[in-house]
Design a protein around this motif. Sequence first.
Motif, PDB file in Angstrom:
ATOM      1  N   THR A  62      38.422  30.234  15.374  1.00  0.00           N
ATOM      2  CA  THR A  62      37.291  31.055  14.953  1.00  0.00           C
ATOM      3  C   THR A  62      36.319  31.260  16.108  1.00  0.00           C
ATOM      4  O   THR A  62      35.830  32.375  16.335  1.00  0.00           O
ATOM      5  CB  THR A  62      36.577  30.396  13.758  1.00  0.00           C
ATOM      6  N   TRP A  63      36.048  30.195  16.850  1.00  0.00           N
ATOM      7  CA  TRP A  63      35.140  30.309  18.000  1.00  0.00           C
ATOM      8  C   TRP A  63      35.759  31.206  19.072  1.00  0.00           C
ATOM      9  O   TRP A  63      35.061  32.022  19.685  1.00  0.00           O
ATOM     10  CB  TRP A  63      34.827  28.925  18.558  1.00  0.00           C
ATOM     11  N   HIS A  64      37.045  31.092  19.282  1.00  0.00           N
ATOM     12  CA  HIS A  64      37.746  31.908  20.278  1.00  0.00           C
ATOM     13  C   HIS A  64      37.654  33.397  19.930  1.00  0.00           C
ATOM     14  O   HIS A  64      37.381  34.237  20.794  1.00  0.00           O
ATOM     15  CB  HIS A  64      39.213  31.484  20.344  1.00  0.00           C
ATOM     16  N   TYR A  65      37.871  33.727  18.675  1.00  0.00           N
ATOM     17  CA  TYR A  65      37.890  35.129  18.266  1.00  0.00           C
ATOM     18  C   TYR A  65      36.485  35.730  18.121  1.00  0.00           C
ATOM     19  O   TYR A  65      36.241  36.868  18.528  1.00  0.00           O
ATOM     20  CB  TYR A  65      38.612  35.272  16.925  1.00  0.00           C
ATOM     21  N   PHE A  66      35.576  34.970  17.518  1.00  0.00           N
ATOM     22  CA  PHE A  66      34.314  35.576  17.107  1.00  0.00           C
ATOM     23  C   PHE A  66      33.134  35.293  18.027  1.00  0.00           C
ATOM     24  O   PHE A  66      32.222  36.129  18.107  1.00  0.00           O
ATOM     25  CB  PHE A  66      33.961  35.118  15.688  1.00  0.00           C
ATOM     26  N   PRO A  74      29.488  46.364  21.936  1.00  0.00           N
ATOM     27  CA  PRO A  74      30.612  47.284  21.702  1.00  0.00           C
ATOM     28  C   PRO A  74      31.819  46.612  21.046  1.00  0.00           C
ATOM     29  O   PRO A  74      32.416  47.171  20.118  1.00  0.00           O
ATOM     30  CB  PRO A  74      30.946  47.791  23.112  1.00  0.00           C
ATOM     31  N   GLN A  75      32.171  45.408  21.523  1.00  0.00           N
ATOM     32  CA  GLN A  75      33.293  44.699  20.913  1.00  0.00           C
ATOM     33  C   GLN A  75      32.970  44.267  19.495  1.00  0.00           C
ATOM     34  O   GLN A  75      33.823  44.326  18.593  1.00  0.00           O
ATOM     35  CB  GLN A  75      33.660  43.469  21.755  1.00  0.00           C
ATOM     36  N   ARG A  76      31.732  43.816  19.277  1.00  0.00           N
ATOM     37  CA  ARG A  76      31.320  43.407  17.937  1.00  0.00           C
ATOM     38  C   ARG A  76      31.438  44.585  16.971  1.00  0.00           C
ATOM     39  O   ARG A  76      31.973  44.450  15.860  1.00  0.00           O
ATOM     40  CB  ARG A  76      29.876  42.892  17.975  1.00  0.00           C
ATOM     41  N   THR A  77      30.975  45.732  17.399  1.00  0.00           N
ATOM     42  CA  THR A  77      31.038  46.915  16.550  1.00  0.00           C
ATOM     43  C   THR A  77      32.479  47.305  16.256  1.00  0.00           C
ATOM     44  O   THR A  77      32.841  47.586  15.103  1.00  0.00           O
ATOM     45  CB  THR A  77      30.304  48.085  17.223  1.00  0.00           C
ATOM     46  N   ARG A  78      33.318  47.287  17.283  1.00  0.00           N
ATOM     47  CA  ARG A  78      34.702  47.709  17.103  1.00  0.00           C
ATOM     48  C   ARG A  78      35.465  46.756  16.186  1.00  0.00           C
ATOM     49  O   ARG A  78      36.122  47.181  15.225  1.00  0.00           O
ATOM     50  CB  ARG A  78      35.404  47.787  18.459  1.00  0.00           C
ATOM     51  N   ILE A  79      35.373  45.467  16.464  1.00  0.00           N
ATOM     52  CA  ILE A  79      36.179  44.495  15.716  1.00  0.00           C
ATOM     53  C   ILE A  79      35.681  44.332  14.287  1.00  0.00           C
ATOM     54  O   ILE A  79      36.471  44.311  13.338  1.00  0.00           O
ATOM     55  CB  ILE A  79      36.193  43.149  16.468  1.00  0.00           C
ATOM     56  N   LEU A  80      34.365  44.245  14.100  1.00  0.00           N
ATOM     57  CA  LEU A  80      33.851  44.069  12.746  1.00  0.00           C
ATOM     58  C   LEU A  80      34.053  45.322  11.895  1.00  0.00           C
ATOM     59  O   LEU A  80      34.331  45.220  10.693  1.00  0.00           O
ATOM     60  CB  LEU A  80      32.371  43.682  12.783  1.00  0.00           C
ATOM     61  N   THR A  81      33.918  46.490  12.503  1.00  0.00           N
ATOM     62  CA  THR A  81      34.180  47.722  11.755  1.00  0.00           C
ATOM     63  C   THR A  81      35.620  47.753  11.278  1.00  0.00           C
ATOM     64  O   THR A  81      35.898  48.058  10.107  1.00  0.00           O
ATOM     65  CB  THR A  81      33.887  48.953  12.625  1.00  0.00           C
ATOM     66  N   GLN A  82      36.540  47.419  12.158  1.00  0.00           N
ATOM     67  CA  GLN A  82      37.954  47.397  11.787  1.00  0.00           C
ATOM     68  C   GLN A  82      38.223  46.361  10.707  1.00  0.00           C
ATOM     69  O   GLN A  82      38.952  46.623   9.729  1.00  0.00           O
ATOM     70  CB  GLN A  82      38.807  47.115  13.021  1.00  0.00           C
ATOM     71  N   LEU A  83      37.646  45.184  10.854  1.00  0.00           N
ATOM     72  CA  LEU A  83      37.874  44.106   9.882  1.00  0.00           C
ATOM     73  C   LEU A  83      37.325  44.475   8.512  1.00  0.00           C
ATOM     74  O   LEU A  83      37.983  44.268   7.480  1.00  0.00           O
ATOM     75  CB  LEU A  83      37.219  42.818  10.390  1.00  0.00           C
ATOM     76  N   ILE A  84      36.133  45.045   8.476  1.00  0.00           N
ATOM     77  CA  ILE A  84      35.506  45.388   7.202  1.00  0.00           C
ATOM     78  C   ILE A  84      36.249  46.532   6.526  1.00  0.00           C
ATOM     79  O   ILE A  84      36.465  46.527   5.309  1.00  0.00           O
ATOM     80  CB  ILE A  84      34.018  45.725   7.417  1.00  0.00           C
ATOM     81  N   ARG A  85      36.665  47.513   7.297  1.00  0.00           N
ATOM     82  CA  ARG A  85      37.424  48.619   6.707  1.00  0.00           C
ATOM     83  C   ARG A  85      38.769  48.141   6.171  1.00  0.00           C
ATOM     84  O   ARG A  85      39.227  48.590   5.114  1.00  0.00           O
ATOM     85  CB  ARG A  85      37.632  49.718   7.750  1.00  0.00           C
ATOM     86  N   GLN A  86      39.405  47.246   6.901  1.00  0.00           N
ATOM     87  CA  GLN A  86      40.696  46.713   6.467  1.00  0.00           C
ATOM     88  C   GLN A  86      40.556  45.887   5.199  1.00  0.00           C
ATOM     89  O   GLN A  86      41.416  45.938   4.308  1.00  0.00           O
ATOM     90  CB  GLN A  86      41.301  45.853   7.582  1.00  0.00           C
ATOM     91  N   SER A  87      39.474  45.144   5.091  1.00  0.00           N
ATOM     92  CA  SER A  87      39.332  44.162   4.017  1.00  0.00           C
ATOM     93  C   SER A  87      38.548  44.672   2.815  1.00  0.00           C
ATOM     94  O   SER A  87      38.865  44.315   1.673  1.00  0.00           O
ATOM     95  CB  SER A  87      38.643  42.908   4.555  1.00  0.00           C
ATOM     96  N   PHE A  88      37.509  45.478   3.069  1.00  0.00           N
ATOM     97  CA  PHE A  88      36.554  45.792   1.999  1.00  0.00           C
ATOM     98  C   PHE A  88      36.245  47.278   1.899  1.00  0.00           C
ATOM     99  O   PHE A  88      35.128  47.662   1.573  1.00  0.00           O
ATOM    100  CB  PHE A  88      35.257  44.997   2.224  1.00  0.00           C
ATOM    101  N   PHE A  89      37.241  48.110   2.185  1.00  0.00           N
ATOM    102  CA  PHE A  89      37.033  49.550   2.094  1.00  0.00           C
ATOM    103  C   PHE A  89      36.640  49.932   0.668  1.00  0.00           C
ATOM    104  O   PHE A  89      37.308  49.566  -0.296  1.00  0.00           O
ATOM    105  CB  PHE A  89      38.305  50.302   2.492  1.00  0.00           C
ATOM    106  N   GLY A  90      35.542  50.665   0.542  1.00  0.00           N
ATOM    107  CA  GLY A  90      35.073  51.060  -0.778  1.00  0.00           C
ATOM    108  C   GLY A  90      34.219  50.031  -1.475  1.00  0.00           C
ATOM    109  O   GLY A  90      33.700  50.294  -2.566  1.00  0.00           O
ATOM    110  N   VAL A  91      34.067  48.855  -0.885  1.00  0.00           N
ATOM    111  CA  VAL A  91      33.258  47.788  -1.499  1.00  0.00           C
ATOM    112  C   VAL A  91      31.875  47.732  -0.871  1.00  0.00           C
ATOM    113  O   VAL A  91      30.860  47.683  -1.577  1.00  0.00           O
ATOM    114  CB  VAL A  91      33.964  46.423  -1.367  1.00  0.00           C
ATOM    115  N   VAL A  92      31.805  47.702   0.459  1.00  0.00           N
ATOM    116  CA  VAL A  92      30.501  47.613   1.118  1.00  0.00           C
ATOM    117  C   VAL A  92      29.818  48.974   1.092  1.00  0.00           C
ATOM    118  O   VAL A  92      30.480  50.014   1.175  1.00  0.00           O
ATOM    119  CB  VAL A  92      30.636  47.112   2.575  1.00  0.00           C
TER     120      VAL A  92
END
Length: 240
Positions: A62-66, A74-92
């Motif tokens: 977790t520390w390595h990835y996040f 820029p990396q935070r925006t890219r990775i979290l956007t991808q993660l949230i869309r993959q996991s919670f599309f239509g929820v957030v």
Amino acid sequence: MSEFVVSSSRLRVWRRPEDHPLLRQTDTAHPAFQGKLADRFPPSIAEGLPKVLSEGSEDARTWHYFSPLLNDEPQRTRILTQLIRQSFFGVVPPQAFKNIAAAEMEFWPKLPAPPSRPQREGDFEPDLLIKLGKSAVIFVEARCQSGISEFTNFDRKRDQVIRLFDVGSWYASQHGFDCICLLVLQYGDAQINARKIVNRYAGQPEAIQKALPYRQDLTEADFKRLAAALAFVRWPDPLF
């Protein structure tokens, strides 16, 4: 002296963070990581070294990835956007995506159970809390080689996902978040029970409500939202 020892379970445990292949390029002076160094193996196991320095540690992954995302917008925006869309599309809510660039990330916070819980319980420690303004809060529970616990020290019927629902929903309501999301993140392909436990509750509001009969503050609509906001995601194990 070798840079690592071999534990009784035949796993390498490095002596220093800078020797660990997943940690050596990260900010191990950060207070959150320094706090993790206090959680050690017993002296008879791996010479009492910190558990986060084990090759089996999901905390190290977790520390390595996040943790690099803390100072890399820029990396935070890219990775979290991808993660949230993959996991919670239509929820957030849409506003949450606008807040990703300024997301706050808190590692291993200690959170209390709701006061309405009748059984004794200590603080719960999710692996990561991601705050997107007040629009949404995401709880991340990480797993690698060990599965989701199906009981706690004080309750043999309380699995870790239900505990996450309970503590997370209470935290969100007390801090004014519009939306709560719960993510079980598995690193690697180990045959563990993480997806199975998630499937027990994802899309199953009745199962969540049955497990939390004392949460009179939650409505049927709240339970439906919680059931829709639970996801399982698998990421590669960065060590193997």
